[in-house]
Design a protein around this motif. Structure first.
Motif, short mmCIF file in Angstrom:
data_model
loop_
_atom_site.label_atom_id
_atom_site.label_comp_id
_atom_site.label_asym_id
_atom_site.label_seq_id
_atom_site.Cartn_x
_atom_site.Cartn_y
_atom_site.Cartn_z
N ILE A 68 -28.24 -2.55 -32.69
CA ILE A 68 -28.67 -1.18 -32.92
C ILE A 68 -30.20 -1.01 -32.82
O ILE A 68 -31.00 -2.03 -33.18
CB ILE A 68 -28.47 -0.91 -34.71
CG1 ILE A 68 -27.01 -1.05 -34.85
CG2 ILE A 68 -29.05 0.40 -35.07
CD1 ILE A 68 -26.32 -0.95 -36.19
N PRO B 32 -21.63 -3.15 -34.90
CA PRO B 32 -20.40 -3.63 -35.29
C PRO B 32 -19.22 -3.20 -34.28
O PRO B 32 -18.15 -3.86 -34.12
CB PRO B 32 -20.02 -2.97 -36.69
CG PRO B 32 -20.92 -1.94 -36.77
CD PRO B 32 -22.31 -2.16 -36.03
N THR B 33 -19.25 -1.94 -33.67
CA THR B 33 -18.48 -1.55 -32.67
C THR B 33 -19.32 -0.86 -31.48
O THR B 33 -20.35 -0.28 -31.61
CB THR B 33 -17.48 -0.54 -33.28
OG1 THR B 33 -16.65 -0.16 -32.25
CG2 THR B 33 -18.30 0.43 -33.79
N ASP C 299 -22.06 13.52 -30.32
CA ASP C 299 -23.51 13.77 -31.36
C ASP C 299 -24.39 12.89 -30.64
O ASP C 299 -25.43 12.43 -31.13
CB ASP C 299 -23.13 13.13 -32.80
CG ASP C 299 -22.54 11.57 -32.75
OD1 ASP C 299 -22.53 11.03 -31.60
OD2 ASP C 299 -22.68 11.15 -33.92
N ASN D 46 -18.18 10.98 -29.35
CA ASN D 46 -18.24 11.61 -30.72
C ASN D 46 -18.89 13.13 -30.64
O ASN D 46 -19.10 13.56 -31.84
CB ASN D 46 -18.86 10.71 -31.78
CG ASN D 46 -18.18 9.44 -31.94
OD1 ASN D 46 -16.86 9.46 -31.79
ND2 ASN D 46 -18.61 8.48 -32.16
N HIS E 115 -27.21 10.37 -32.45
CA HIS E 115 -27.89 10.65 -33.72
C HIS E 115 -27.61 9.60 -34.82
O HIS E 115 -28.27 9.51 -35.64
CB HIS E 115 -27.26 12.00 -34.35
CG HIS E 115 -28.07 13.19 -33.60
ND1 HIS E 115 -29.40 13.26 -33.46
CD2 HIS E 115 -27.54 14.26 -32.97
CE1 HIS E 115 -29.86 14.38 -32.99
NE2 HIS E 115 -28.54 15.16 -32.62
N LYS E 116 -26.58 9.07 -34.51
CA LYS E 116 -26.15 7.78 -35.48
C LYS E 116 -26.37 6.48 -35.09
O LYS E 116 -26.01 5.51 -35.61
CB LYS E 116 -24.80 7.77 -35.64
CG LYS E 116 -24.00 9.23 -36.47
CD LYS E 116 -22.78 9.28 -36.63
CE LYS E 116 -22.55 10.66 -37.49
NZ LYS E 116 -20.87 10.63 -37.74
N CYS E 117 -27.51 6.18 -34.15
CA CYS E 117 -28.02 5.20 -33.56
C CYS E 117 -27.12 4.40 -32.52
O CYS E 117 -27.38 3.15 -32.42
CB CYS E 117 -28.78 4.16 -34.81
SG CYS E 117 -29.52 5.12 -35.81
N ASN E 118 -25.98 5.00 -32.38
CA ASN E 118 -25.08 3.96 -31.36
C ASN E 118 -25.97 4.26 -30.02
O ASN E 118 -26.63 5.15 -29.81
CB ASN E 118 -24.06 4.82 -31.28
CG ASN E 118 -22.98 4.89 -32.69
OD1 ASN E 118 -22.81 3.51 -33.20
ND2 ASN E 118 -22.66 5.84 -33.08
N ASN F 123 -18.24 3.93 -30.33
CA ASN F 123 -18.96 5.06 -30.58
C ASN F 123 -20.38 5.21 -29.77
O ASN F 123 -20.97 6.52 -29.71
CB ASN F 123 -19.38 5.23 -32.13
CG ASN F 123 -18.25 5.19 -33.02
OD1 ASN F 123 -17.09 5.88 -32.67
ND2 ASN F 123 -18.27 4.25 -33.88
#
Lengths: 226, 232
Positions: free
Chosen positions: A87, A111-112, A146, A144, A205-208, A115
């Motif tokens: 991340i 963790p995955t 995003d 996703n 936007h979720k740091c993926n 995304n």
């Protein structure tokens, strides 16, 4: 006695004034896992407040986890560190002109990777108007929907970092950015851009975050770090 | 306990509540209630509600030393992508984060719980709005906080001063801590519905953050978590 004092002052000026006047403004640091293992990767800087999307300088992080970015001036910067499978970490930093800021960055694995945004292809093209300009196109999608503004390109030859332009107008930096072909027009006054100099990464936007895509810019499936 | 020590605990408790924007009144009145909220907050902190998006707050913010100073540093400027960066309370910042990262349409309850958890992590840290110990102070952010305090003072003068003197509001705030209709109520929530004849202040709005920033400016240096209810 007077001469001795003059000599001492001269020596002091010679050894201190030029160094003080010309000292570089630098952000340097070490990137590691939580377990202390060094991580290679990429570090990019926003100039000013973090998350303003005004990208400035950058550097590759070497295999020993070290990086060094020389700056034109001190001030506030947003430091972003990327490494494949981890991340990305954003940190607001402040460096004084003529000083070196040493930072330590610890990254945690994603963790995955399900995304993560995906870089599908990168191409370098000459613009029709031609001289002195080139266009880099990168097709990006996000499972996703995003995507954020961090569709980023970095040139190791110049040390410059860029946000690539989205395929259509986006309302704000917090909006979900579209899938599609992002573009970057670069000045190439002397020769066409060397693809070997260019590195790319994309975060949502979720740091993926994608892996860092370097020459020959052939995307490969991303892996979870165990 | 000496009266000065008791006063310090009381002031600390007020500071705790003001920082958090959480009315700890319910918990202070009923032992265990706050503990339950803290435990719920810890769950939200450590686990994403969406198994397909397992990144939780703690995934990135796993360093307990890093998060220990957060509660004490609010209200402060949150550097969201422009033009959305603004001064926020801890509750508001948590709400923004869980809305974005967890995709929650109604973030108030998890934000409240996470706020309670972060306060429990920051017990004993001196209140320092705008500044996190060990991190650089950014002039523009402190300027934004100063402006927020100024706006809060004006809002206080317009909305509150007719009934509450600023210095006395600490005591009033302490009296105000309560369970309302069986619900733990945040200070933001209270401000939002107080004086219903006036235009409402949203719990997550800028005006609410400004008023709390003004109130908090009286508490710099006090300790987070003066309430014995936060003791293990």
């Amino acid at each position: 006695m007077v001469n001795a004092v003059r000599s001492a002052l001269l020596a002091l000026w010679l050894f201190t004034a030029p160094l003080g006047a010309d000292a570089a403004t630098v952000i340097t640091g070490m990137v590691r896992t939580q377990g202390g293992q060094p991580l290679p990767g990429l570090t990019l800087l926003e100039k000013g407040e973090i998350h303003n999307n005004r990208w400035d300088r950058g550097a590759l992080v070497d295999a020993s986890g070290r990086f060094r970015i020389e700056l034109a001036e001190g001030g506030q910067y947003g430091l972003h560190v990327y490494s494949n499978g981890y991340i990305y970490k954003p940190t607001a930093v402040k460096v004084e002109t003529g000083k070196t800021l040493e930072v330590r960055v610890e990254l945690v694995p994603e963790p995955t990777r399900a995304n993560d945004p995906v870089i599908k292809r990168v191409e370098f093209v000459s613009t029709e108007t031609g001289k002195g300009k080139a266009l880099i196109r990168m097709e990006v999608s996000d499972p996703n929907g995003d995507l954020g503004p961090q569709v980023l390109a970095f040139n190791t030859a110049t040390g410059r970092a860029f946000a690539m332009a989205p395929p259509r107008w986006v309302w704000s930096l917090k909006s979900n950015y579209p899938n599609g072909v992002y573009q970057l027009e670069v000045d190439t006054p002397h020769s066409p851009p060397n693809p070997r100099d260019w590195h790319f990464t994309v975060a949502d936007h979720k740091c993926n975050t994608t892996d860092i895509l370097s020459f020959p810019h052939q995307p490969t499936p991303s892996q979870v770090v165990r | 306990m000496k009266s000065s020590e008791r006063a310090a605990v009381v002031v600390g408790a007020v500071a705790l509540v003001l920082i958090a924007g959480v009315s700890a009144g319910h918990a202070l009145a009923a032992a265990g209630g706050l503990g339950e909220l803290v435990a719920e907050g810890e769950e939200w902190w450590k686990s994403s509600p969406d198994p397909r998006e397992p990144v939780a707050c703690a995934t990135c913010h796993h360093d307990r030393n890093e998060t220990r100073g957060w509660a004490a540093s609010f209200p402060k400027y949150r550097p969201l992508p422009p033009p959305e960066g603004r001064v926020m309370t801890l509750l508001q910042a948590n709400a923004e984060a869980v809305r974005r990262h967890y995709g929650l349409a109604d973030p108030e309850r998890p934000a409240l719980a996470i706020t309670a958890y972060l306060i429990s992590r920051g017990i004993g840290v001196p209140v320092s709005p705008g500044i996190v110990a060990g991190q650089p102070a950014f002039e523009d952010r402190l300027r934004a906080l100063d402006e927020s305090v100024g706006r809060g003072e004006q809002l206080f003068a317009g909305r509150c001063l007719s009934c509450h003197a600023p210095r006395a509001v600490a005591g009033a705030t302490l009296l105000f801590l309560r369970t309302a209709d069986g619900q733990v109520e945040s200070l933001e929530g209270f401000l939002g519905r107080h004086r219903p004849e006036r235009p409402p202040l949203g719990w997550d709005g800028q005006s609410t953050a400004d008023i709390i920033a003004f109130l908090m400016s009286w508490f710099a240096g006090q300790l987070v978590g003066g309430s014995p209810e936060y003791s293990p």
